[in-house]
Design a protein around this motif. Sequence first.
Motif, PDB file in Angstrom:
ATOM      1  N   TRP A 129      -3.512  -4.137   1.305  1.00 39.93           N
ATOM      2  CA  TRP A 129      -4.425  -3.483   2.306  1.00 39.93           C
ATOM      3  C   TRP A 129      -3.606  -3.181   3.477  1.00 39.93           C
ATOM      4  O   TRP A 129      -2.516  -3.685   3.595  1.00 39.93           O
ATOM      5  CB  TRP A 129      -5.786  -4.475   2.699  1.00 39.93           C
ATOM      6  N   GLU A 130      -4.110  -2.406   4.540  1.00 40.96           N
ATOM      7  CA  GLU A 130      -3.355  -2.075   5.424  1.00 40.96           C
ATOM      8  C   GLU A 130      -4.381  -1.937   6.575  1.00 40.96           C
ATOM      9  O   GLU A 130      -5.531  -1.363   6.594  1.00 40.96           O
ATOM     10  CB  GLU A 130      -2.437  -0.929   5.367  1.00 40.96           C
ATOM     11  N   MET A 131      -3.871  -2.098   8.013  1.00 40.12           N
ATOM     12  CA  MET A 131      -4.556  -1.890   9.059  1.00 40.12           C
ATOM     13  C   MET A 131      -3.879  -0.549   9.677  1.00 40.12           C
ATOM     14  O   MET A 131      -2.828  -0.542   9.807  1.00 40.12           O
ATOM     15  CB  MET A 131      -4.449  -2.904  10.251  1.00 40.12           C
ATOM     16  N   VAL A 132      -4.724   0.433   9.974  1.00 37.75           N
ATOM     17  CA  VAL A 132      -4.087   1.764  10.469  1.00 37.75           C
ATOM     18  C   VAL A 132      -4.915   2.258  11.359  1.00 37.75           C
ATOM     19  O   VAL A 132      -5.997   1.734  11.857  1.00 37.75           O
ATOM     20  CB  VAL A 132      -4.533   2.956   9.203  1.00 37.75           C
ATOM     21  N   THR A 133      -4.458   3.206  12.307  1.00 31.95           N
ATOM     22  CA  THR A 133      -4.714   3.595  13.555  1.00 31.95           C
ATOM     23  C   THR A 133      -6.113   4.527  13.348  1.00 31.95           C
ATOM     24  O   THR A 133      -5.819   5.243  12.301  1.00 31.95           O
ATOM     25  CB  THR A 133      -3.749   4.589  14.437  1.00 31.95           C
ATOM     26  N   VAL A 134      -7.052   4.588  13.879  1.00 35.26           N
ATOM     27  CA  VAL A 134      -8.265   5.371  13.679  1.00 35.26           C
ATOM     28  C   VAL A 134      -7.954   6.783  13.948  1.00 35.26           C
ATOM     29  O   VAL A 134      -8.396   7.720  12.901  1.00 35.26           O
ATOM     30  CB  VAL A 134      -9.220   4.927  14.788  1.00 35.26           C
ATOM     31  N   GLY A 135      -7.157   7.207  14.921  1.00 35.20           N
ATOM     32  CA  GLY A 135      -6.880   8.456  15.072  1.00 35.20           C
ATOM     33  C   GLY A 135      -5.929   9.494  14.040  1.00 35.20           C
ATOM     34  O   GLY A 135      -6.225  10.321  13.401  1.00 35.20           O
ATOM     35  N   GLY A 136      -5.120   8.660  13.512  1.00 35.03           N
ATOM     36  CA  GLY A 136      -4.089   9.389  12.696  1.00 35.03           C
ATOM     37  C   GLY A 136      -3.854   8.749  11.238  1.00 35.03           C
ATOM     38  O   GLY A 136      -3.225   9.286  10.727  1.00 35.03           O
ATOM     39  N   GLY A 137      -4.381   7.416  11.043  1.00 29.21           N
ATOM     40  CA  GLY A 137      -4.369   6.623   9.854  1.00 29.21           C
ATOM     41  C   GLY A 137      -3.005   6.169   9.631  1.00 29.21           C
ATOM     42  O   GLY A 137      -2.514   5.852   8.686  1.00 29.21           O
ATOM     43  N   GLU A 138      -1.924   5.982  10.596  1.00 27.40           N
ATOM     44  CA  GLU A 138      -0.919   5.360  10.699  1.00 27.40           C
ATOM     45  C   GLU A 138      -0.969   3.845  10.452  1.00 27.40           C
ATOM     46  O   GLU A 138      -1.648   3.227  11.038  1.00 27.40           O
ATOM     47  CB  GLU A 138       0.207   5.661  11.768  1.00 27.40           C
ATOM     48  N   ALA A 139      -0.192   3.430   9.455  1.00 26.52           N
ATOM     49  CA  ALA A 139      -0.275   1.830   9.030  1.00 26.52           C
ATOM     50  C   ALA A 139       0.458   1.057  10.242  1.00 26.52           C
ATOM     51  O   ALA A 139       1.466   1.770  10.612  1.00 26.52           O
ATOM     52  CB  ALA A 139       0.427   1.596   7.890  1.00 26.52           C
ATOM     53  N   VAL A 140       0.000   0.079  10.728  1.00 28.66           N
ATOM     54  CA  VAL A 140       0.465  -0.586  11.935  1.00 28.66           C
ATOM     55  C   VAL A 140       0.677  -2.131  11.374  1.00 28.66           C
ATOM     56  O   VAL A 140       1.215  -2.957  11.977  1.00 28.66           O
ATOM     57  CB  VAL A 140      -0.394  -0.609  13.027  1.00 28.66           C
ATOM     58  N   GLY A 141      -0.026  -2.317  10.319  1.00 26.32           N
ATOM     59  CA  GLY A 141      -0.137  -3.796   9.627  1.00 26.32           C
ATOM     60  C   GLY A 141      -0.427  -3.783   8.153  1.00 26.32           C
ATOM     61  O   GLY A 141      -0.876  -2.634   7.688  1.00 26.32           O
ATOM     62  N   GLY A 142      -0.382  -4.795   7.658  1.00 29.69           N
ATOM     63  CA  GLY A 142      -1.051  -4.703   6.139  1.00 29.69           C
ATOM     64  C   GLY A 142      -0.651  -6.244   5.434  1.00 29.69           C
ATOM     65  O   GLY A 142      -0.237  -7.021   6.352  1.00 29.69           O
ATOM     66  N   GLY A 143      -1.156  -6.272   4.168  1.00 32.99           N
ATOM     67  CA  GLY A 143      -0.995  -7.464   3.607  1.00 32.99           C
ATOM     68  C   GLY A 143      -1.523  -7.536   2.100  1.00 32.99           C
ATOM     69  O   GLY A 143      -1.785  -6.530   1.426  1.00 32.99           O
ATOM     70  N   LEU A 144      -1.395  -8.615   1.525  1.00 38.04           N
ATOM     71  CA  LEU A 144      -1.688  -8.785   0.268  1.00 38.04           C
ATOM     72  C   LEU A 144      -2.881 -10.029   0.069  1.00 38.04           C
ATOM     73  O   LEU A 144      -2.942 -10.940   0.813  1.00 38.04           O
ATOM     74  CB  LEU A 144      -0.515  -9.596  -0.375  1.00 38.04           C
ATOM     75  N   GLU A 145      -3.811  -9.604  -0.738  1.00 36.18           N
ATOM     76  CA  GLU A 145      -5.001 -10.442  -1.104  1.00 36.18           C
ATOM     77  C   GLU A 145      -4.898 -10.922  -2.317  1.00 36.18           C
ATOM     78  O   GLU A 145      -4.478 -10.244  -3.333  1.00 36.18           O
ATOM     79  CB  GLU A 145      -6.326  -9.857  -1.020  1.00 36.18           C
TER      80      GLU A 145
END
Length: 140
Positions: A105-121
Amino acid sequence: MIDIDVRDLAGRYVAMWNEPDPKARRKAVRELWAEGGAHILQPPQEMREAAAGLGFASSALEAHGHDAIEWRVARAYEEFVAPGEYTFRARDAAVRLRDVVTFSWEMVTVGGGEAVGGGLEFLRLDEEGRIAADYQFPGA
């Protein structure tokens, strides 16, 4: 074990972290996790190093049971999603091997969808296809 659509499971899991309605989040937790299920988080590296320096062999952060997991999800929502800057999304296809499902999964900016973090489940499912243990590895 029950046959489940793991892409749907991953989608519902990620959607839960983005859910603004507390009642809907509560419902999602209870549908996704087994009653005694656990969410186990590998903390950031600096936290692991500090714990090791204090003599702790393990620094995993854990929430057990629906109420604790719901509280954990609510805190993450309030910190990352509610301010309106970020949202979470599944990054790749979920894969299942017997009672284990993995996906990124990734955490993305609302405006541009740029990934700023993420991880594995890494999810271990019970016989009913609900999460018995959720191992989360941010940064993986």
